[in-house]
Design a protein around this motif. Structure first.
Motif, mmCIF file in Angstrom:
data_model
loop_
_atom_site.group_PDB
_atom_site.id
_atom_site.type_symbol
_atom_site.label_atom_id
_atom_site.label_comp_id
_atom_site.label_asym_id
_atom_site.label_seq_id
_atom_site.Cartn_x
_atom_site.Cartn_y
_atom_site.Cartn_z
ATOM 1 N N MET A 103 0.812 -1.214 0.000
ATOM 2 C CA MET A 103 0.000 0.000 0.000
ATOM 3 C C MET A 103 0.851 1.272 0.000
ATOM 4 O O MET A 103 0.335 2.362 -0.258
ATOM 5 C CB MET A 103 -0.947 -0.004 1.206
ATOM 6 C CG MET A 103 -2.010 -1.066 1.141
ATOM 7 S SD MET A 103 -3.223 -0.716 -0.153
ATOM 8 C CE MET A 103 -4.071 -2.275 -0.301
ATOM 9 N N ASP A 104 2.126 1.146 0.295
ATOM 10 C CA ASP A 104 2.986 2.328 0.353
ATOM 11 C C ASP A 104 3.318 2.892 -1.025
ATOM 12 O O ASP A 104 3.954 3.953 -1.131
ATOM 13 C CB ASP A 104 4.281 2.028 1.118
ATOM 14 C CG ASP A 104 4.966 0.756 0.658
ATOM 15 O OD1 ASP A 104 4.345 -0.046 -0.060
ATOM 16 O OD2 ASP A 104 6.142 0.550 1.033
ATOM 17 N N VAL A 105 2.891 2.236 -2.111
ATOM 18 C CA VAL A 105 3.103 2.792 -3.446
ATOM 19 C C VAL A 105 1.945 3.712 -3.851
ATOM 20 O O VAL A 105 1.998 4.351 -4.908
ATOM 21 C CB VAL A 105 3.267 1.675 -4.500
ATOM 22 C CG1 VAL A 105 4.478 0.813 -4.179
ATOM 23 C CG2 VAL A 105 2.004 0.826 -4.627
ATOM 24 N N VAL A 106 0.923 3.808 -3.028
ATOM 25 C CA VAL A 106 -0.246 4.630 -3.339
ATOM 26 C C VAL A 106 0.067 6.099 -3.059
ATOM 27 O O VAL A 106 0.610 6.442 -2.005
ATOM 28 C CB VAL A 106 -1.467 4.188 -2.506
ATOM 29 C CG1 VAL A 106 -2.658 5.124 -2.750
ATOM 30 C CG2 VAL A 106 -1.839 2.743 -2.854
ATOM 31 N N THR A 107 -0.284 6.971 -3.994
ATOM 32 C CA THR A 107 -0.058 8.407 -3.807
ATOM 33 C C THR A 107 -1.346 9.188 -3.654
ATOM 34 O O THR A 107 -1.342 10.313 -3.147
ATOM 35 C CB THR A 107 0.734 8.984 -4.994
ATOM 36 O OG1 THR A 107 0.036 8.711 -6.207
ATOM 37 C CG2 THR A 107 2.138 8.368 -5.052
ATOM 38 N N SER A 108 -2.472 8.614 -4.103
ATOM 39 C CA SER A 108 -3.763 9.277 -3.933
ATOM 40 C C SER A 108 -4.873 8.243 -4.050
ATOM 41 O O SER A 108 -4.665 7.125 -4.540
ATOM 42 C CB SER A 108 -3.966 10.389 -4.969
ATOM 43 O OG SER A 108 -4.027 9.857 -6.276
#
Length: 300
Positions: A103-108
């Motif tokens: 989930m840490d690749v999510v930016t928005s």
């Protein structure tokens, strides 16, 4: 990770490309995006780079100083996986957590809207195992939210919204122009109420009650309660409205209006055929109805 053929890598991960004569290489592109951090070993056999977050899925290409491009592999980026939204249903304006992997690749995060568009989820917090949306947009509707990465790719996760319910009224029969309290749950989500084809009433209720003034042109039946996202409350009980059987002003002069003796006052009225007299502060006034008895001219 060594780049050879098809590889899968995560934004920020280090990639090694091994081979020979890399001293003639000027750049490396991944899906058309160049890394900001890249080194070539002194003997020209290893290229080390950091996978840019903006790099999409695509070919890994060595760009030589001569301009010649040499494909050496294909990249598939790591995407969020196994996403589960909680609480489900979630209330508009509340916090929502999407748990899963990477989930840490999510930016928005974006949410669907009634017009088949999207609305940005605003402020988020990310970790390897979750994304937290601080405030679910009030214009979002049920469906699939999108976890968006810096490279523009996204992954969908299903979610549902809390919906208001109407359990009843403080009085099942009410007169037009009187006060009414609508009772139920999650009624603070309701933005407008309409009684048949009546004027639309803007409201700000609590979770359990909405108190309003019934419009003069209200009609009996189940009122329509509309949320900020454009959807309406289902299974609303019917209400009996005693409609106005007298003449009334559709709109009164504003607080800043000056009404002086000897002048005329013009009002738009309804039920003009039922008018029998006009008084101001107990004093009878002359009047005339025009425009099919919808406009009242009063001599002050």
């Amino acid at each position: 990770m060594d780049a050879l053929g098809e590889i899968t890598a995560k934004a920020g991960e280090t990639i090694h490309i091994t081979g020979t004569y890399f001293n003639v290489v000027d750049d490396v592109t991944i899906g058309g995006v160049s890394p900001t951090e890249m080194t070539i070993s002194e003997d020209g056999t290893v290229i080390t780079l950091t996978l840019p977050a903006e790099a999409p899925d695509g070919d890994i290409v060595l760009v030589c100083k001569s301009g010649v491009e040499v494909p050496v592999g294909t990249l598939t980026t790591v995407k969020p996986a196994n996403g589960v939204a909680a609480p489900n249903p979630v209330k508009a304006g509340a916090e929502l957590t999407i748990s899963g992997a990477d989930m840490d690749v999510v930016t928005s995060v974006t949410f669907p809207t009634k017009d088949n568009g999207t609305v940005d989820g605003g402020e988020i917090e990310t970790a390897a195992d979750k994304v937290v949306v601080k405030v679910v947009p009030e214009t979002a509707v049920d469906g699939n939210l999108a976890l968006v990465m810096a490279n523009g790719l996204s992954v969908e996760v299903p979610f549902t919204l809390v919906k208001p319910t109407v359990t009843g009224y403080d009085n099942s029969t009410v007169s037009a122009g009187a006060a009414l309290t609508i009772q139920g749950t999650d009624l603070d989500l309701v933005k407008t109420v309409q009684f048949g084809e009546s004027d639309v009433v803007a409201v700000e209720g609590s979770e359990t009650a909405i108190t309003l003034t019934v419009p003069m042109n209200a009609q009996s039946g189940a009122p329509t309660l509309t949320l900020a996202n454009g959807t309406t409350v289902e299974n609303v009980p019917s209400l009996t409205v005693n409609e106005a059987l007298f003449c009334y002003a559709v709109e009164l002069p504003g607080d800043d209006a000056e009404i002086k003796a000897g002048e005329t006052l013009v009002l738009t009225v309804a039920n003009g055929d039922k008018l029998t007299g006009v008084q101001i502060d107990g004093t009878d006034c002359q009047y005339v109805l025009v425009k099919d008895k919808t406009e009242l001219i009063i001599g002050v």
